[in-house]
Design a protein around this motif. Sequence first.
Motif, mmCIF file in Angstrom:
data_model
loop_
_atom_site.group_PDB
_atom_site.id
_atom_site.type_symbol
_atom_site.label_atom_id
_atom_site.label_comp_id
_atom_site.label_asym_id
_atom_site.label_seq_id
_atom_site.Cartn_x
_atom_site.Cartn_y
_atom_site.Cartn_z
ATOM 1 N N LEU A 1 1.271 -1.312 -0.026
ATOM 2 C CA LEU A 1 -0.087 0.467 -0.046
ATOM 3 C C LEU A 1 0.840 1.699 0.169
ATOM 4 O O LEU A 1 1.944 1.962 0.831
ATOM 5 C CB LEU A 1 -0.614 -0.128 0.889
ATOM 6 N N ILE A 2 0.580 2.091 -0.890
ATOM 7 C CA ILE A 2 1.469 3.263 -1.204
ATOM 8 C C ILE A 2 0.920 4.531 -1.395
ATOM 9 O O ILE A 2 -0.099 4.487 -1.692
ATOM 10 C CB ILE A 2 2.952 3.191 -1.998
ATOM 11 N N ASN A 3 1.004 5.435 -1.441
ATOM 12 C CA ASN A 3 0.406 7.248 -1.352
ATOM 13 C C ASN A 3 1.602 7.637 -1.550
ATOM 14 O O ASN A 3 2.929 8.181 -0.962
ATOM 15 C CB ASN A 3 -0.193 7.358 0.663
ATOM 16 N N ILE A 4 0.736 9.162 -2.404
ATOM 17 C CA ILE A 4 1.811 10.228 -2.341
ATOM 18 C C ILE A 4 1.309 11.431 -1.842
ATOM 19 O O ILE A 4 -0.437 12.162 -0.914
ATOM 20 C CB ILE A 4 1.713 10.376 -3.800
ATOM 21 N N HIS A 5 1.953 12.448 -1.248
ATOM 22 C CA HIS A 5 1.686 13.294 -0.053
ATOM 23 C C HIS A 5 1.771 14.757 -0.195
ATOM 24 O O HIS A 5 3.028 14.636 -1.214
ATOM 25 C CB HIS A 5 1.972 13.104 1.393
ATOM 26 N N PRO A 6 0.746 15.767 -0.898
ATOM 27 C CA PRO A 6 1.889 17.133 -0.766
ATOM 28 C C PRO A 6 2.235 17.823 -0.062
ATOM 29 O O PRO A 6 2.573 19.231 0.219
ATOM 30 C CB PRO A 6 0.918 17.813 -1.456
ATOM 31 N N SER A 7 3.780 17.157 -0.116
ATOM 32 C CA SER A 7 4.720 18.126 0.857
ATOM 33 C C SER A 7 5.699 17.177 1.547
ATOM 34 O O SER A 7 5.783 15.910 0.749
ATOM 35 C CB SER A 7 4.550 18.689 2.778
ATOM 36 N N LEU A 8 7.082 17.859 1.657
ATOM 37 C CA LEU A 8 8.508 16.250 1.882
ATOM 38 C C LEU A 8 8.146 16.134 3.267
ATOM 39 O O LEU A 8 8.904 16.742 4.114
ATOM 40 C CB LEU A 8 9.561 17.730 1.326
ATOM 41 N N LEU A 9 7.982 15.042 3.777
ATOM 42 C CA LEU A 9 7.612 14.339 4.697
ATOM 43 C C LEU A 9 9.471 14.044 5.450
ATOM 44 O O LEU A 9 10.027 13.996 4.661
ATOM 45 C CB LEU A 9 6.943 13.033 4.657
ATOM 46 N N PRO A 10 9.271 14.259 6.752
ATOM 47 C CA PRO A 10 8.286 14.266 7.224
ATOM 48 C C PRO A 10 7.333 15.978 8.091
ATOM 49 O O PRO A 10 6.883 15.710 8.742
ATOM 50 C CB PRO A 10 9.015 13.842 8.569
ATOM 51 N N ALA A 11 8.412 16.501 6.979
ATOM 52 C CA ALA A 11 7.514 17.745 7.165
ATOM 53 C C ALA A 11 6.167 18.179 6.586
ATOM 54 O O ALA A 11 5.212 17.859 6.032
ATOM 55 C CB ALA A 11 8.191 19.326 6.781
ATOM 56 N N PHE A 12 4.889 18.517 7.478
ATOM 57 C CA PHE A 12 3.332 18.763 6.914
ATOM 58 C C PHE A 12 2.757 17.742 6.807
ATOM 59 O O PHE A 12 2.831 17.568 5.725
ATOM 60 C CB PHE A 12 3.541 19.746 6.135
ATOM 61 N N THR A 13 2.576 16.685 7.693
ATOM 62 C CA THR A 13 2.101 15.691 7.390
ATOM 63 C C THR A 13 0.311 16.391 7.632
ATOM 64 O O THR A 13 -0.137 17.614 8.593
ATOM 65 C CB THR A 13 2.108 14.625 9.119
ATOM 66 N N GLY A 14 -0.519 15.120 7.090
ATOM 67 C CA GLY A 14 -1.435 15.680 7.277
ATOM 68 C C GLY A 14 -2.394 16.847 6.219
ATOM 69 O O GLY A 14 -2.102 16.999 4.984
ATOM 70 N N LEU A 15 -3.208 17.949 6.355
ATOM 71 C CA LEU A 15 -3.953 18.904 5.480
ATOM 72 C C LEU A 15 -3.376 19.641 5.547
ATOM 73 O O LEU A 15 -2.810 20.388 6.023
ATOM 74 C CB LEU A 15 -5.210 18.755 5.894
ATOM 75 N N ASN A 16 -3.652 20.567 4.652
ATOM 76 C CA ASN A 16 -3.489 21.775 4.233
ATOM 77 C C ASN A 16 -1.742 22.335 3.663
ATOM 78 O O ASN A 16 -1.553 22.898 4.424
ATOM 79 C CB ASN A 16 -4.311 23.270 5.362
ATOM 80 N N THR A 17 -0.817 21.495 3.313
ATOM 81 C CA THR A 17 0.009 21.250 3.375
ATOM 82 C C THR A 17 0.752 22.499 3.092
ATOM 83 O O THR A 17 1.556 22.869 3.267
ATOM 84 C CB THR A 17 0.799 20.075 2.235
ATOM 85 N N HIS A 18 0.180 23.031 1.541
ATOM 86 C CA HIS A 18 0.820 23.644 0.549
ATOM 87 C C HIS A 18 0.883 25.140 1.478
ATOM 88 O O HIS A 18 1.612 26.154 1.691
ATOM 89 C CB HIS A 18 0.328 24.293 -0.603
ATOM 90 N N GLN A 19 -0.230 25.821 2.049
ATOM 91 C CA GLN A 19 -0.627 26.842 2.803
ATOM 92 C C GLN A 19 0.602 27.020 3.866
ATOM 93 O O GLN A 19 0.730 27.560 4.375
ATOM 94 C CB GLN A 19 -2.185 27.262 3.418
#
Length: 203
Positions: free
Chosen positions: A113-131
């Motif tokens: 199971l894989i996912n893509i997340h819109p931040s440079l993890l581990p920074a900004f987990t969760g929502l509203n990452t760009h703002q």
Amino acid sequence: MSGVNKNIVILISGSGSNMAAIVKTAQKHHWREQFGARVAAVISNKAQAKGLEFAHEQGIATAVLDHKAFANREAFDAELMTAIDRHAPALVVLAGFMRILTPGFVQHYAGRLINIHPSLLPAFTGLNTHQRAIDMGCKFAGVTVHRVTAELDHGDILDQAVVPVLPGDTAQTLAARALTQEHIIYPRTVERLLGEIASSIKG
């Protein structure tokens, strides 16, 4: 490699642009011939998800499972597992699937199971990452492909891409810049994992 024995199931909730990027790469790079792999199904929790149209046009099996029709998260995930397992997937790919998955679901597909997340993890987990990146004054943002674990956005990092945060950026302009990179690194990661699976089978 003759035959197809590595099915990919992609879960979406909206436009499915990452799903489309993966399907196009599978065609362009001949995953069927190279790895015995194909995108076998696209499943959405929203009947109006535009990505379903693209999948249907490509001759890919589609299914809709409305999470609102279930009493709780566990009941939905159980039915979702049944729908996914019909295709005996080698990989389950989350592509804008806007549901937090139960630990039982994650465990069932552990390692697949894989996912893509819109931040440079581990920074900004969760929502509203760009703002949040803009608000913090970050000079760079990006996207991360990672394995999914029971802890949200904390699985092993498989690939990342960096984009600049430019003066005057809004969450929308930064998201659009990041999305172009998602369309590059997500198919690339899936392809690499298929190669690893193929190598392990040969070995």
